[in-house]
Enzyme design. Structure first.
Site, PDB file in Angstrom:
ATOM      1  N   ASP A 153      -9.772   1.961  -6.851  1.00  0.00           N
ATOM      2  CA  ASP A 153      -9.617   2.435  -5.477  1.00  0.00           C
ATOM      3  C   ASP A 153      -9.454   1.165  -4.633  1.00  0.00           C
ATOM      4  O   ASP A 153      -9.779   0.062  -5.099  1.00  0.00           O
ATOM      5  CB  ASP A 153     -10.883   3.215  -5.077  1.00  0.00           C
ATOM      6  CG  ASP A 153     -10.895   3.551  -3.609  1.00  0.00           C
ATOM      7  OD1 ASP A 153      -9.882   4.053  -3.097  1.00  0.00           O
ATOM      8  OD2 ASP A 153     -11.934   3.295  -2.949  1.00  0.00           O
ATOM      9  N   ASP A 210      -9.983   0.743  -0.604  1.00  0.00           N
ATOM     10  CA  ASP A 210     -10.971   0.543   0.461  1.00  0.00           C
ATOM     11  C   ASP A 210     -12.398   0.673  -0.075  1.00  0.00           C
ATOM     12  O   ASP A 210     -12.777   1.727  -0.586  1.00  0.00           O
ATOM     13  CB  ASP A 210     -10.769   1.592   1.567  1.00  0.00           C
ATOM     14  CG  ASP A 210      -9.439   1.432   2.292  1.00  0.00           C
ATOM     15  OD1 ASP A 210      -9.125   0.310   2.701  1.00  0.00           O
ATOM     16  OD2 ASP A 210      -8.730   2.443   2.445  1.00  0.00           O
TER      17      ASP A 210
HETATM   18  C1  BG6 Z   1      -9.107   5.703   2.068  1.00  0.00           C
HETATM   19  C2  BG6 Z   1     -10.336   5.459   2.919  1.00  0.00           C
HETATM   20  O1  BG6 Z   1      -8.953   4.664   1.155  1.00  0.00           O
HETATM   21  O2  BG6 Z   1      -7.942   5.789   2.883  1.00  0.00           O
HETATM   22  C3  BG6 Z   1     -10.448   6.528   3.991  1.00  0.00           C
HETATM   23  O3  BG6 Z   1     -11.482   5.491   2.096  1.00  0.00           O
HETATM   24  C4  BG6 Z   1      -9.157   6.583   4.799  1.00  0.00           C
HETATM   25  O4  BG6 Z   1     -11.555   6.231   4.821  1.00  0.00           O
HETATM   26  C5  BG6 Z   1      -7.974   6.807   3.879  1.00  0.00           C
HETATM   27  O5  BG6 Z   1      -9.224   7.640   5.759  1.00  0.00           O
HETATM   28  C6  BG6 Z   1      -6.640   6.823   4.625  1.00  0.00           C
HETATM   29  O6  BG6 Z   1      -6.409   5.529   5.140  1.00  0.00           O
HETATM   30  P1  BG6 Z   1      -5.190   5.120   6.079  1.00  0.00           P
HETATM   31  O7  BG6 Z   1      -5.136   3.627   5.964  1.00  0.00           O
HETATM   32  O8  BG6 Z   1      -3.967   5.793   5.560  1.00  0.00           O
HETATM   33  O9  BG6 Z   1      -5.545   5.595   7.452  1.00  0.00           O
HETATM   34 MG    MG Z   2     -12.877   3.756  -1.233  1.00  0.00          MG
END
Ligand code: BG6
Ligand code: MG
Length: 210
Positions: A8, A10
């Site tokens: 993953d 984030d």
């Molecule tokens: C995920 C995060 O990786 O990505 C979430 O854990 C986030 O918190 C999601 O909402 C979408 O991210 P982005 O960058 O497309 O807004």
């Molecule tokens: Mg994550």
């Protein structure tokens, strides 16, 4: 036998999860909506629009689609400002060491992320050429806990689901791994999930599983 490790993004490769929190907090505060770290935990691994719906559960107001799109865009712009300071120094402990070890053992490397900012972040931290396959929020229509993101990584890597180990910090991500028929290694909030195959504090602990 582990033939592929799917990271993953984030909260696993880089600690952008706090940036997500701060950016959503900015929107919630402006709208007078209660938002705290506990609610934030439910947003981990969840797409931008689905995250907004969770935040709006705490509002009495009924928002139009137009307003929701405006909030999501503003959140992403605040989030983008935080991202601009990101460098390879922000790669989380153990990640580079684990990648080197996996490459030495010819284990395939994938990223499975719900984020539409995934490729931009990998470029900022200098890991854009590291992974064999990257599937992100732009490539899927159903976010975690649906298995779509991990299914697509395995398919593109040419490995069977049961040969994949997913690394996740989100409960929704562990559920997605289970739904995909894959093993999982849980960090941080994801350790609360009884469904995780393995749990740890640093990804380098995966070395003992290979
Ligand atoms: C995920 C995060 O990786 O990505 C979430 O854990 C986030 O918190 C999601 O909402 C979408 O991210 P982005 O960058 O497309 O807004
Ligand atoms: Mg994550």
């Amino acid at each position: 036998m582990i033939k592929a490790v799917i990271f993953d993004l984030d909260g696993v490769i880089v600690s952008t999860d706090n940036f997500h929190y701060q950016a959503w907090k900015h929107i919630a505060d402006k709208e007078g909506i209660h938002f705290d770290e506990l609610i934030n935990n439910r947003l981990r691994g969840v797409s931008r629009m689905d995250s907004l719906d969770i935040i709006l559960e705490n509002s009495h107001k009924k928002y139009k689609e137009m307003d929701k799109i405006r909030f999501a865009n503003e959140k992403n712009s605040v989030y983008g400002d935080f991202l601009s300071s990101l460098t390879s120094n922000d790669i989380l402990p153990g990640v580079k060491e684990l990648i080197a070890l996996l490459k030495a053992k010819d284990i395939r490397l994938g990223v499975g992320s719900s984020s539409r900012n995934c490729k931009k972040i990998l470029t900022l931290i200098g890991l854009h050429e590291t992974f064999d396959v990257v599937i992100d929020g732009n490539d899927i229509s159903r976010s975690k806990p649906d298995s779509e993101v991990f299914d697509k990584v395995a398919k593109k890597l040419g490995v069977e689901p049961e040969e994949c180990l997913v690394i996740e910090d989100a409960i929704a991500g562990i559920e997605a791994a289970v739904n995909a028929g894959m093993m999982s290694f849980a960090l941080n909030d994801a350790k609360k999930s009884p469904l995780a195959t393995y749990k740890g504090n640093n990804v380098i602990e995966i070395a003992s599983l290979l």
